[in-house]
Design a protein around this motif. Structure first.
Motif, PDB file in Angstrom:
ATOM      1  N   UNK A 115       0.722  -1.137   0.107  1.00 58.66           N
ATOM      2  CA  UNK A 115       0.110   0.112   0.087  1.00 58.66           C
ATOM      3  C   UNK A 115       1.017   1.174   0.202  1.00 58.66           C
ATOM      4  N   UNK A 116       1.947   1.188   1.064  1.00 57.31           N
ATOM      5  CA  UNK A 116       2.588   2.490   1.101  1.00 57.31           C
ATOM      6  C   UNK A 116       3.539   2.739  -0.114  1.00 57.31           C
ATOM      7  N   UNK A 117       3.845   1.495  -0.813  1.00 55.46           N
ATOM      8  CA  UNK A 117       4.723   1.753  -2.063  1.00 55.46           C
ATOM      9  C   UNK A 117       3.876   2.466  -3.244  1.00 55.46           C
ATOM     10  N   UNK A 118       2.744   2.042  -3.175  1.00 56.51           N
ATOM     11  CA  UNK A 118       1.667   2.336  -4.249  1.00 56.51           C
ATOM     12  C   UNK A 118       1.619   4.004  -3.966  1.00 56.51           C
ATOM     13  N   UNK A 119       1.477   4.318  -2.364  1.00 57.99           N
ATOM     14  CA  UNK A 119       1.081   5.552  -2.152  1.00 57.99           C
ATOM     15  C   UNK A 119       2.067   6.560  -2.483  1.00 57.99           C
ATOM     16  N   UNK A 120       3.384   6.120  -2.118  1.00 56.89           N
ATOM     17  CA  UNK A 120       4.547   7.072  -2.520  1.00 56.89           C
ATOM     18  C   UNK A 120       4.428   7.055  -4.091  1.00 56.89           C
ATOM     19  N   UNK A 121       4.549   6.098  -4.844  1.00 51.88           N
ATOM     20  CA  UNK A 121       4.298   6.438  -6.340  1.00 51.88           C
ATOM     21  C   UNK A 121       3.496   7.543  -6.843  1.00 51.88           C
ATOM     22  N   UNK A 122       2.233   7.543  -6.178  1.00 52.81           N
ATOM     23  CA  UNK A 122       1.220   8.380  -6.532  1.00 52.81           C
ATOM     24  C   UNK A 122       1.692  10.003  -6.053  1.00 52.81           C
TER      25      UNK A 122
END
Length: 454
Positions: free
Chosen positions: A98-105
């Motif tokens: 989840x956090x990896x995806x959020x940082x990408x956004x």
């Protein structure tokens, strides 16, 4: 799904997870299994027979419900979780993914001229969801056998709510929350929603344009009402699910630009600080800093303090060294579950691994914590600096900042990581006898002794 076979598997697995001193003999386990099977057949169990445990955390007390270890109630509760897991095939959220995806956004937001971020969470989520309501609205419609339905009905009418601590609570909460996710996604889709994630009771929405705060609130509250308060479902104990208004956060790029001052939000222990910057065309660029929330910094600081307070009682510097090393590293090991090997990763660095790519844009509080929390803990607790900390600060391997930068890992996998002889020596250094124990048994005892847990 044969309940007798499942009872045997669950009891054997639960016993294997106990400390060596608490594990039952093979003969005792056979008796426990037979007694549970008989109690199930005779309907001689009571799901209301649980204890309430009060766990003190940094700034709050958590109330957890627990059944007695290896009791019929505990084993049947675990059985119901496994049953629902197989029927619904729920994919539980993975925090690091989840956090990896959020940082990408977040990286994409830097140059966007307009966006909206909404962060919300449910108030006291587990204690608010009526298990009987979820049963009547969703579970009873599933193709279950009559005996499975009967057991599930007895469980939900006895427990009332999906209390934290019950094995079945996670799956019951996740089943209804998945429906919430679907409806919320659908309602926001035409308003520029580019990212939505919910981790248990925490949710975050990101839009690629301005969306009004009150409108966002009305949609979220309307979806809660639709999913958790269906008037067609009659139950004695209804849901009490609602938003935690104290933790609701709304950030709009247009408001950020207009006010021209930094703002911030947190999600799953990470802190995101946003500072408005403007290019030559007076268009908004957002500068981000990343870190750890104050609450989590206090939590991990307390963990080191506790190690030092214990050291002042036992005086074993060798043990303290191992504990500090394990705390400041990423610990990786394997466990066998239902015949399959599962990788487990624990430790501070693993929990905040996204920061290792952003060490040049940390918040001041986070950088201070990473660089100096361990050495400061010795000073604050009146413990002289030990020999293993008397090295150059930037080269110290008992330093969160250095270990995060290097992604320092203790790999407890015999074929590719720490060998058995090395592990034996590590165990003996902290008073764990290695006689007659296999590699995985030593890993378990070592991780428990150094306070990582297993």
């Amino acid at each position: 799904m044969n309940i007798n076979e499942e009872i045997e598997r669950i009891v054997i697995y639960q016993n294997s997870m106990l400390l060596n001193k608490d594990r039952k003999s093979e003969e005792a386990i056979e008796n426990i299994i037979e007694n549970i099977k008989k109690s199930y057949i005779d309907n001689n169990f009571d799901f209301t027979k649980f204890d309430t445990i009060h766990k003190k955390q940094v700034n709050k007390i958590r109330h957890i419900k627990k059944y007695k270890k290896l009791s019929c109630e505990e084993i049947l509760c675990i059985y119901l979780k496994r049953l629902l897991d197989r029927k619904y095939r729920i994919q539980y959220p993975n925090r690091n993914e989840f956090m990896h995806s959020l940082f990408d956004v977040i990286n994409a937001l830097r140059t966007m001229h307009d966006y909206t971020i909404v962060k919300f969470d449910f108030k006291d989520y587990f204690n608010s969801v009526s298990s009987e309501y979820v049963y009547k609205k969703y579970l009873v419609k599933k193709s279950l056998e009559r005996d499975e339905i009967n057991l599930l009905e007895k469980y939900v009418t006895s427990t009332k709510y999906t209390y934290a601590g019950f094995n079945a609570s996670n799956i019951i909460c996740e089943i209804i929350a998945k429906h919430f996710d679907e409806v919320l996604n659908l309602k926001f889709r035409k308003y520029g929603l580019i990212f939505y994630r919910r981790y248990i009771d925490d949710g975050i929405l990101i839009f690629n344009k301005h969306v009004d705060r009150d409108f966002c609130l009305s949609i979220i509250n309307g979806t809660i009402k639709e999913i958790f308060y269906d008037k067609n479902i009659e139950v004695e104990n209804s849901c009490k699910t609602c938003l935690n208004t104290n933790k609701f956060k709304y950030i709009s790029a247009s408001v950020l630009a207009e006010q021209n001052q930094e703002d911030s939000f947190s999600f799953l222990g990470y802190m995101f600080v946003m500072e408005p910057k403007f290019n030559n065309n007076k268009k908004l660029n957002t500068k981000f800093k990343f870190g750890i929330t104050e609450e989590k910094i206090k939590k991990y600081s307390k963990r080191v303090d506790d190690l030092l307070k214990e050291y002042k009682k036992h005086g074993n510097m060798e043990l303290l060294q191992h504990q500090i090393k394990a705390f400041s590293c990423r610990c990786v090991y394997q466990i066998s579950k239902n015949g399959y090997l599962t990788w487990k990763t624990k430790g501070f660095i693993s929990n905040y691994q996204e920061l290792r790519y952003r060490l040049d844009c940390l918040t001041e509080e986070t950088e201070e914590f990473l660089r100096y929390s361990i050495i400061n803990a010795f000073k604050n607790n009146g413990v002289p600096k030990p020999y293993f900390l008397k090295v150059k600060h930037d080269e110290c391997s008992y330093n969160l900042y250095n270990n995060m930068k290097k992604y320092k890992t203790l790999l407890f996998v015999e074929r590719i990581g720490i060998g058995k002889d090395t592990l034996k020596n590590m165990c003996e250094q902290i008073g764990i006898s290695s006689a007659g124990k296999d590699y995985n048994g030593l890993v378990r005892e070592y991780l428990i002794k150094v306070k990582v847990g297993h």
